[in-house]
Design a protein around this motif. Structure first.
Motif: not given
Lengths: 295, 295, 295
Positions: B124-150
C-alpha cells in the motif's frame, strides 16, 4: 493562514519539448500518449528537458564570506545561469565588525536594488537564512523563490541564539566574552567536528584558513518577522543529512524543525554536511540548489 | 503483545545455492566454511542468489489510479514476479465519487477473492496503507506480507485527516467545501511542492495531468482497526526520505511516527519522494519494494 | 561543561603534501593560491591526500563475536592501518556465560594494556558502545578518539534495557526467562527484521548461523558513567540510516537521541543497517569508520 488556498491552479499552457525518440510531443494534448508509455530512466528524469535558466543571488552564512560560493557559482554559471554573490556588512574586506542584522540585510537589499535584479532565486545558507527572511520583507516583488540550504528559519521575535542548544549557546557566549571586538571565533576543533565533518583532515585545515571572527551581535538579535510570514513567495528547503551544526531532532535542527515553519515548501535532501561540499562537490551542491529552484 | 515471543524460530532447512566460485555449498552444514572466508562485494550481496519470485498486489493512494503502478509493475514482471494492480471504488474509470472507505476496501478484497490469490505481498502507498490495513483484516490467510511505502498506518479509531498537521487538515477541509461533489482537488502548487518535489518542472506538469479530484469522505472516516493490530502477518515499511507530504518528525510523518505502530517490521529506506520515482526510476522503486518483500 | 571552551586552537604548523598537478604546495603559506582556484572533484576530496595511518581497536556488540569485524578489519589493514579485534568475556570461545559488564570491560582493558597499545581509535558497535564508554574511563591516556557506530551511549546510571522501547524490553525479559542460563537468544524473525533488514534472504540466514545466545545480565546492569562524561577525548558517531534496531526518533534511537549525549562530536552518516554491511560492504563500512576516525 493556509498557504495553498487560492483554488486558482491552472495547468500551464501547452508547450513543446524535445522527446528523445526524435518526435515533438505536446504532453497536454488530449490525444497525446500517456506518460506510462515512456518510462525512461536517465539522469533522474524520464524525458530529457533543457535546464531552466535562472538568476541566483547566493547569501552566505557566518564564519564565511562571499568566496564561500565560488565553486557553486562557477558551476551554475557553466550551466548558463546568472549568479550573484553579494558580500555583506562586517564580512569579507569590511574592517568594521560592529554591525547589526539590519546593516547586513541592507547590504543585500542595496545590492539587489543597485543591480536592479528581478525574478531572482534568493538562496540563504545557515545564518544567511535569517538574512533572506529580512531581505524578502523589503524587496518581495523582486524575488521568484526563496531557497534555504541548512539555514535558519527564525520564528517572529527569535534570534539565532534562541535556536541553539543550551550548551552551544553557552559556549558561544563564552567565546564572545573572550573577544576584544565582540566577535566569536570558532575553535578549530568545533569547526572540524560540526562544519566540515565529512572533509579530509587536509581539507578541513585548508577550509579553516578562510574562517575569521564573526560579529557576535547579529547572532543574538531578535528579529521582527511578521512581514516575512505574510509573504506568498514560493519557498524551498535543501537539507543535507550529514549536517550536524545543530542536533538533528528532538526540538532542534534544520529539517523538519525549522523547515516546516515555511508552511508549504519544496524539500530537497542531499548527503553532505554544512560547509564541505562547497569545495569538494560544487557540482553536486549546485544540482541540489537547482532542483530546489526550478519551477 | 510482544510480536516475536513465540520462541519458535527454527533455522530453515538446508538448501543449496550457487556460489560464484563454481561450487555448490551448504551454508547450514556444520562443516561448511564460515561466511567470513567469502566476503565478496557485488550488487549489495556477498554471494549471488537468484531472486525469490513473488506475487504482488499493489494498492495505490489518493489522487492516483491503478496506472500509478504501471512502471513498477512492468519492472517487477520483467524480473519474473506476478503483479496485480487493482482499481478501487471512486477511482480510475468509476464515475461514482460518493464512496466510503468500506467500499474501497471491498474492491480490493473482491479482486483478491475473485482471482483467488494466495501468498500475496500486499503493498500500500500513502492512503493505500489504510486500505491494506482493512483488507488484511478480511483476508489474512491470503497474505504473506504487508508492505507499506510512505503509507498511512492508522491507529485504531483514527482517520487519515487525524494524521495531518492542523494547517494541512484545515486546507483540505477548505478544498472539500469548495467542491460540488465532496471531492478534494490538489492545487498544482501543492502537488508540485509535496508530491513531486524532486521532479523536473516538465515531469511535474506531466504528472499533474493524471491527478483528478479525490473523494473526500474516506480521508475523514475513522477506522476500526482492532482486528488489524491482532494480526501476526509479517510487515515491512519502505520510507523515502525526500517524501515531504507529511512533516518529517516532531509528531508527524511516515517513519518512525507511523511505521513503529507496526510493532516488529522490516525497514527499507530510499532517497525518493512521494510520487516521482514511479515514473522516473521505476526500477529503483521496484528494487526497494522487493527488498521489503522477500523472505 | 562546554567541551570546546579552551580558546586554544592554533592552526597546525605548515606542512607539505602532494598536489596532483605535480607540485608541492604549502596550503598555509600566505602567498599560496587560495583554495578556490582548485575546486577539483574526485573521490570526495578536492585535492589528493594520502590516508592517515591509524591503530584501530574494534569492539563488537551483542549476538556477535570478534569475527564480526573480519571483513572490516581486512579492509582497513589492506589500507595500511593496524587493527585489533579483542574478544571479551562471555563471547566467542568463552564457555562461561555468567558475565558482568565489568568483566567485559576488563577483557578489553587487559587486552589494550597487555599489547601496550597507545593512540588508538576505539570503536564500539551497538552494545559495544557501552563497553568503550567504560574502557575509556580506565585507559583514557591510550585513546586518541572514540568512535560509536550505531552504538549505545548510556547516560550515567542507565542500562541498555533502559533505552529499549517498552515492548522490546518486555520481549527481551520474556526471552531471558525462557533461557536456562540467563541468556537471550534472538528469534530469527526478530534478527531478520531488525539486524539484517537490508540483506538478501540467503545472507540473512547465513548471518544468523553466527548468532548465539547473549548473556543477559550486562544488558540490564546500570552503569556509573560519571568519569566518562568528564573525559575530553574526541568523539565521533557513525549512523547508518537503515538501522532499525531501535525506533528512529520520538525519544529513541541512535542519532540524535544517543549521539548528542557525546557533546561535541563528529557525525558521519551511511545508508546501511545494523549488521549487514560488515559482510556485504566491508569496504564501505571501513571508509565510514575511517572518515569518523581521521584527525
Amino acid at each position: 493562514m493556509f498557504p495553498y488556498q487560492s483554488g486558482n491552479y491552472p495547468i500551464p499552457n501547452p508547450y513543446y519539448r524535445f522527446v528523445s525518440q526524435g518526435q515533438y510531443y505536446n504532453p497536454y494534448s488530449d490525444t497525446g500518449w500517456p506518460w506510462w508509455h515512456y518510462p525512461i530512466e536517465s539522469k533522474g528524469s524520464y524525458r530529457y528537458s533543457p535546464p531552466q535558466l535562472l538568476t541566483f543571488v547566493l547569501v552566505h552564512g557566518s564564519w564565511a564570506d562571499a568566496h564561500f560560493w565560488d565553486g557553486v557559482a562557477a558551476e551554475l554559471r557553466s550551466q548558463g545561469h546568472t549568479v550573484y554573490t553579494p558580500e555583506y556588512a562586517g564580512h569579507g574586506s569590511d574592517p568594521n565588525k560592529k554591525v547589526t542584522h539590519a546593516m547586513i540585510t541592507k547590504s543585500v537589499v542595496d545590492y539587489i536594488k543597485q543591480l536592479n535584479l528581478h525574478d531572482i532565486i534568493l538562496v540563504g545558507h545557515s545564518f544567511g537564512g535569517t538574512v533572506i527572511q529580512k531581505v524578502a520583507e523589503q524587496v518581495p516583488d523582486r524575488i521568484k523563490r526563496l531557497v534555504f540550504w541548512d539555514a535558519f528559519v527564525l520564528k517572529d521575535g527569535e534570534s539565532v541564539a534562541d535556536e541553539l542548544p543550551p550548551q552551544t549557546r553557552q559556549g558561544f557566549e563564552q567565546l564572545r566574552t573572550m573577544s576584544k571586538d565582540d566577535t566569536i571565533m570558532l575553535p578549530f576543533e568545533l569547526f572540524r567536528a560540526l562544519f566540515v565533518n565529512t572533509a579530509s583532515t587536509e581539507d578541513a585545515k585548508l577550509f579553516y584558513k578562510s574562517v575569521s571572527p564573526e560579529p557576535a551581535k547579529p547572532l543574538f538579535e531578535k528579529l521582527d518577522l511578521k512581514a516575512f510570514y505574510a509573504l506568498p513567495t514560493p519557498k524551498s528547503y535543501v537539507y543535507f543529512y550529514q549536517d550536524n551544526v545543530l542536533p538533528q531532532g528532538e526540538g532542534y535542527g534544520w529539517n523538519p524543525h525549522m523547515s516546516t515553519r515555511l508552511g508549504l515548501f519544496r524539500l530537497i535532501v542531499g548527503d553532505g554536511d554544512h560547509f564541505t561540499d562547497t569545495r569538494t562537490r560544487p557540482a553536486y551542491l549546485a544540482l541540489k540548489i537547482y532542483e530546489a529552484s526550478r519551477d
